[in-house]
Design an enzyme around this catalytic site. Sequence first.
Site, PDB file in Angstrom:
ATOM      1  N   ASP A 302       0.862  -1.174   0.000  1.00 14.77           N
ATOM      2  CA  ASP A 302       0.000   0.000   0.000  1.00 14.77           C
ATOM      3  C   ASP A 302       0.907   1.235   0.000  1.00 14.77           C
ATOM      4  O   ASP A 302       2.091   1.142   0.299  1.00 14.77           O
ATOM      5  CB  ASP A 302      -0.887  -0.035   1.240  1.00 14.77           C
ATOM      6  CG  ASP A 302      -1.768   1.197   1.363  1.00 14.77           C
ATOM      7  OD1 ASP A 302      -2.349   1.615   0.345  1.00 14.77           O
ATOM      8  OD2 ASP A 302      -1.856   1.751   2.469  1.00 14.77           O
ATOM      9  N   ASP A 498      -2.020  -0.896   5.827  1.00 12.98           N
ATOM     10  CA  ASP A 498      -2.300  -0.372   7.166  1.00 12.98           C
ATOM     11  C   ASP A 498      -3.744   0.078   7.363  1.00 12.98           C
ATOM     12  O   ASP A 498      -4.112   0.479   8.468  1.00 12.98           O
ATOM     13  CB  ASP A 498      -1.367   0.795   7.481  1.00 12.98           C
ATOM     14  CG  ASP A 498      -1.785   2.077   6.761  1.00 12.98           C
ATOM     15  OD1 ASP A 498      -2.214   1.981   5.592  1.00 12.98           O
ATOM     16  OD2 ASP A 498      -1.677   3.162   7.364  1.00 12.98           O
ATOM     17  N   ASP A 502      -7.307  -2.175   3.249  1.00 13.86           N
ATOM     18  CA  ASP A 502      -6.288  -3.170   2.919  1.00 13.86           C
ATOM     19  C   ASP A 502      -6.615  -4.548   3.489  1.00 13.86           C
ATOM     20  O   ASP A 502      -5.991  -5.535   3.102  1.00 13.86           O
ATOM     21  CB  ASP A 502      -4.914  -2.734   3.453  1.00 13.86           C
ATOM     22  CG  ASP A 502      -4.423  -1.440   2.840  1.00 13.86           C
ATOM     23  OD1 ASP A 502      -4.641  -1.261   1.628  1.00 13.86           O
ATOM     24  OD2 ASP A 502      -3.837  -0.615   3.555  1.00 13.86           O
TER      25      ASP A 502
END
Length: 760
Positions: A302, A498, A502
Amino acid sequence: MRWALLAVTLAALAAGGIAWLLGATAVADGCWIAGTVVALGPAIWWVIAALRTGRIGVDILAVLSLAGALAVGEYVAGALVGVMLATGQALDAAAERRATKDLRALLDRVPHTARRRVGGDVEVVGLDVIAVDDIVIVGPGEVLPVDGLVLSESAVLDESALTGEAAHVRRDRDEAVRSGVVNAGGGLELRATATAADSTYAGIVALAKQAAAESAPVVRIADRLAGWFVPAALAVAGLAWLLSGTAQRAVAVLVVATPCPLLLAAPVAIVSGLSRTSRIGVLVRGGGALETLGRASTLVLDKTGTLTTGRPRGTDVAVAPGWTVDAVLGLAASADQLSPHILAAAIVAEARLRGVPLRVPTDVSEQAGTGVSAVVDGRRVAVGNLDLDDALPDWAAGVLSRASLDAAVVAWVRVDGDLAGAILLTDPLRPDAPRTLRRLRAAGMTRLVMLTGDRPAPARQIGTVLGLDEVAAQQTPADKVAKVRAEREKAVTAMVGDGVNDAPALAAADVGVAMGARGSTASSEAADIVLTADRLDRLADAKLIARRSRRIAVQSAGVGMGLSLVAMGFAAAGWLPPAAGALLQEGIDLAVILNALRALGGDHTGPPPLSHDAEQLVARFSAEHDRMRDDLSVLRDAAQQIGAGDPSALDSLRAADTFLQQTLLPHEDAEDSALYPELARPLGSAEATATMSRMHAEIHRLAQRVHTHLDVADENGGLRAEQTDDLLACLYGLYALLCLHFVQEEENFFVLAPAFLNTL
């Protein structure tokens, strides 16, 4: 149950040994038989469970050894095998990967009730009662329960749970909003466009559940090696029985073939690796996750909060003619002191970092989605997303152009109604990210992919800087899951994230890694590995530990099975009876376990440790970088005014020269004389900093050239046309060189100090 089994089998073996030493052979045999029988029952169950899933595990040899020992009266051998089996199962239980993903945090975040307005009445109803076209009222700080259209004039939303972006967004009347985001402004009304079950957040929860259910179970090292060892052992035992005509010969083979290197050595190495990762702040939820991380060759990341800090910071302050940077920043930060907005906090932090004094504001008002207005020192100051005139001054147009290129958010500053300046804020890249990704590539990650819900422009910039293999922007949670699954088809894939958005992708990956220090609880619950410290470099440490632990596990198991094969040959020939074979197997086990324990140690996995003096110097020069970073803009501003023929260009050039001579060059000289010698030892030699020293020399050369131009201009009463081209080259060159130099020092040297990363 497995730990209880270990306790019982150990007690039976020990009691039998004591009875045998006292001459009570019948009691000893009884104890050993009991230990063997106690181990045989669970072993049969484990074999059946493995066969139901289509696997032939290592336990099948243990069952045959236990049953054979009982059949031919080799009770002490059976008891020893029972202890081996129980020990391996207990260690495996301690290192076992969770079979299902815990989605409690995702589910707990979903509102269970909603406020529905019917006419002039507001009623609290169950979430499942909300229907399409119902009018729903959402209070400040509450999670939007359903997808809908904004009915209020505007809505200010925190969409970080879905997109990962920290900055709040404004949605005007009739704009669509999604469930799962937080109302960061005042109370708002929305018209439901979907039921709760069909809304965005429910879809994320469903995705996470589906991804967890469809993830293939981890095939452990022991089971993969057992795929060929078990048939080989059975073949040798059958051949020994066939050639000798006695079952005792086959039992002897099975006893020494009992795969304790698989049952014990591999789990010991993995558990040792788990111990090491826990010491560096990495929580691994089981041995399977550590093994998988060691095998992973693709890493999906990410962006926000993973590769970037997730916290906006001021990167530049542009001012209108007649204003100074400190004056504009001081007024803006003073007005923003009472605002809870994340960008306001960044502006206040920037002012404090630069040592700009703040005053107490009065008559403070904040309009959601627009900004703050306050009186500071008798002047009305407005900061935020202000309405701008169509005819922007050149400096303001330059700010907009720069913001679009840098993917920055602009906070405009008006003083008594006049545009005084602008503060550009960005989510900066983690200083440890480039070094961490280089270490991950060296550790076996051959493909690095970034998935982000952000716009393509900033995503591509980060991908270019980090040298990523692929960048995918504007990704929804479903897009991320699909991409992770596509990568899994090509290679063992790890995913790092995080945010709530996700969680499904973390569950879909072979191994999910969550940034747990500031990430969402949902992502941590859906992950196999959690980085408890807010440091990306711990991921590289964990990968190196995982790879080494797995290598030692395979080595220990391989050597142990090789020795077992040799012993099987002696047993098949009749030279090794079952009891002696069991004792020999114990010796083999001890050797491979001692080898497996090497996974507890190993070379330092992180950057070289710094001395206390070096850490203090890093802290000092890092703080100076932070103070000087925005001052670098005086070089670019001077160049712009010289190029435009501005009458005040000479004053700007003089300000740039003062910054260079009195602030920057003393800083560079101090680094050369104090910091770099301290870094020579941990880095191996003074050559490690030689290129940075050479860059210092080039900075000195260009700064002196600018100073010479200023002297010439003072002698001639102003800048001459023939000076323009060289001055522009020097100033723009210095600006670019210093920006690069600061980043290089932070990435190569400052990240070596834990204190530096802990302040991010």
